[in-house]
Design an enzyme around this catalytic site. Structure first.
Site, PDB file in Angstrom:
ATOM      1  N   HIS A   1       4.668   6.541  11.516  1.00 44.63           N
ATOM      2  CA  HIS A   1       4.168   6.598  10.367  1.00 44.63           C
ATOM      3  C   HIS A   1       3.430   7.568  10.022  1.00 44.63           C
ATOM      4  O   HIS A   1       2.224   7.425   9.829  1.00 44.63           O
ATOM      5  CB  HIS A   1       3.368   5.033  10.105  1.00 44.63           C
TER       6      HIS A   1
ATOM      7  N   LYS B   1      24.386  -6.801   0.313  1.00 43.78           N
ATOM      8  CA  LYS B   1      26.057  -7.075   0.212  1.00 43.78           C
ATOM      9  C   LYS B   1      26.403  -6.415   1.481  1.00 43.78           C
ATOM     10  O   LYS B   1      27.861  -6.436   1.432  1.00 43.78           O
ATOM     11  CB  LYS B   1      26.369  -6.471  -1.138  1.00 43.78           C
TER      12      LYS B   1
ATOM     13  N   ARG C   1      11.538   3.767   4.195  1.00 47.01           N
ATOM     14  CA  ARG C   1      10.824   2.799   5.165  1.00 47.01           C
ATOM     15  C   ARG C   1      11.843   2.042   5.519  1.00 47.01           C
ATOM     16  O   ARG C   1      12.689   1.341   4.713  1.00 47.01           O
ATOM     17  CB  ARG C   1       9.357   1.946   4.580  1.00 47.01           C
TER      18      ARG C   1
ATOM     19  N   ARG D   1       0.900  -1.166   0.050  1.00 48.44           N
ATOM     20  CA  ARG D   1       0.098   0.097  -0.081  1.00 48.44           C
ATOM     21  C   ARG D   1       0.838   1.214   0.040  1.00 48.44           C
ATOM     22  O   ARG D   1       0.639   2.044  -0.752  1.00 48.44           O
ATOM     23  CB  ARG D   1      -0.948  -0.012   1.265  1.00 48.44           C
TER      24      ARG D   1
END
Lengths: 312, 178
Positions: A136, A86, A108, A58
């Site tokens: 958030h 890596k 995020r 979303r």
């Protein structure tokens, strides 16, 4: 008064005027999403990197569509396909992204504070799309936009939030946002999922019995049980959780008759919310998703305006 | 230094200009069939609604009315930062319509360019015409008005202000010298 934030790291740093402005701008952008030609030239020539080091459908899609509808160039990188696997550090990855001169990085990351960490180290704007269990902000803003749309205003509302409060960044952002806009937040969840002192974050009351929490509430917001952040110690069983902390056709009637039911998604049907309620007339879950694009267009627009004024 | 203000048009003068523009629009378009009015926020939207009632008074037909906010289409956002964005409301299809864009003051023409870009994103009008209360000159783009309330020669450093009252009726047009 104009918007002054180059970064959107959390709701904590925003004033109620800032939030009002973001919601108003989001309302104006929402109209673009209803057109046949869903694109305006506002951010032409801007480059936005969506750096998602944690799974998301979303939010990432929403930020990407928001950027594209404003004519910005959006590029996605995800944790599993980037050099992070890596062994590159977050700072090195960010510095390398920055060398390609983006205007905004939407990040995020699983670690709380990662957006702040980057904002101190790179020159472009940072928008936090979720950092660990911290904040958030864009989710809380789309929640507010949806509440305002259905209830007219946010001030004076009783908003019950039920679920795993401990692991939820959505809750923290919503506590700040709702408190700043004059709503009252009722938190509820099993004792193992209710952090001590959470009520100090805002205008909050804590409940352990879900029936008390949703009694006469204007808004009932259910949280997802985050299976990926769960250890067995927190929950005896999902069935028991659903029985005591799930929203079902019976207990939803305790809320006000015109109450709305919200969920940040993705929903676990039959766990925190029964299918009957999730698809019922009171649910505004898909309105939240729709408003998500508009509110993120507003954030990209406002942040980018501040950025271009500062480089002048 | 105090600013010198001169009144260019009073309330009655504005009302007469709007009535004349309404007549001219009807004359040019031979009636109000397929006609639509779109006002540019903010100012043009109030004038568009006055022109709409003017046309209604003459022909009796209800011409569809919309508003457009051009902020998303500005060419100077990089310099101006984040200006507040208003709502665009065009609740009817533009395809095949004769659209009259309405603004209060025509100056560089850049606002009109942005507004035309916005309209094109909503559909394909047959024609786009332009009605303004004041044309103050100094065009930077090849744009002209089809209907003008008053031509006012100005210097660039001067400012033209259309004053609206609380009922959104224009009451005065002022020329402000620095």
């Amino acid at each position: 008064m104009s918007f002054q934030h180059k970064h959107i790291l959390g709701i904590e740093q925003l004033s109620s005027e800032d939030i009002q402005m973001i919601l108003d701008t989001g309302d104006a952008f929402k109209e673009v999403n209803t057109r046949d030609i869903k694109k305006v030239p506002t951010l032409r020539g801007k480059t936005i990197i969506n750096a998602f080091f944690e799974a998301s459908t979303r939010t990432r899609l929403s930020f990407e569509i928001a950027g594209k509808r404003l004519s910005a160039d959006t590029v996605n990188i995800s944790g599993s396909t980037s050099s992070v696997v890596k062994g590159e550090t977050l700072e090195d990855t960010a510095k390398n992204i920055e060398a390609m001169a983006p205007d905004i990085i939407v990040i995020r990351h699983g670690h709380s504070g990662s957006a702040h960490y980057l904002a101190e180290r790179v020159d472009c704007s940072i928008i936090n799309a979720g950092d660990g269990a911290h904040e958030h902000p864009s989710q809380a803003l789309l929640d507010l936009m949806t509440i305002r749309e259905h209830k007219g205003s946010i001030e004076g509302l009783e908003v019950a939030i039920v679920g795993d409060i401990t692991h939820s960044r959505v809750v923290r952002s919503n506590i700040y946002a709702l408190s700043k806009m004059g709503a009252k937040v009722r938190l509820c969840g099993p004792g193992t999922m209710l952090p001590i002192g959470i009520e100090r974050l805002g205008n909050v009351e804590v409940f352990t019995d879900m029936r008390d929490a949703i009694q006469d509430a204007d808004v009932v917001m259910m949280l997802r049980i985050q299976m990926e952040r769960q250890s067995n110690i927190m929950l005896p069983s999902l069935r028991e959780y659903a029985r005591f902390y799930g929203l079902n056709p019976t207990n939803v009637q305790l809320a006000k008759p015109d109450a709305i039911v919200m969920h940040p998604g993705p929903i676990n049907r039959g766990v925190e919310i029964s299918s009957v309620v999730a698809d019922g007339v009171q649910n505004v879950i898909l309105d939240q998703v729709e408003n998500g694009v508009a509110v993120r267009m507003a954030l990209l627009y406002l942040v980018s305006g501040v950025e271009s004024m500062q480089t002048k | 230094m105090a600013k010198a203000e001169t009144m260019i048009l009073d309330k009655a003068g504005i009302a007469r200009a709007i009535t004349r523009i309404a007549h001219e629009i009807l004359e040019y378009n031979k009636g109000c069939e397929n006609l639509a009015l779109i006002g540019i926020r903010t100012g043009g939207d109030h004038l568009a609604s006055l022109i709409q009632s003017g046309i209604n008074g003459i022909e009796g037909g209800e011409v569809p009315l919309g508003t457009v906010d051009i902020t998303m289409y500005r060419d100077d956002l990089a310099v101006r930062g984040n200006l507040p964005i208003g709502k665009t409301e065009i609740p009817f299809p533009l395809d095949g319509k004769h659209v009259v864009l309405v603004d209060d003051v025509l100056y560089t023409g850049r606002t009109i360019r942005s507004a035309m870009d916005a309209l094109m994103d909503f559909g394909r009008p047959s024609t786009i015409q332009l009605a303004v209360l004041i044309d103050r000159g100094h065009r930077e783009l090849p744009i002209r008005a089809d209907y003008v309330g008053r031509n006012v020669p100005t210097a660039r450093e001067e400012d033209v202000e259309v004053v609206f009252n609380e009922e959104k009726t224009p009451v005065e047009v002022r020329l402000i010298k620095p």
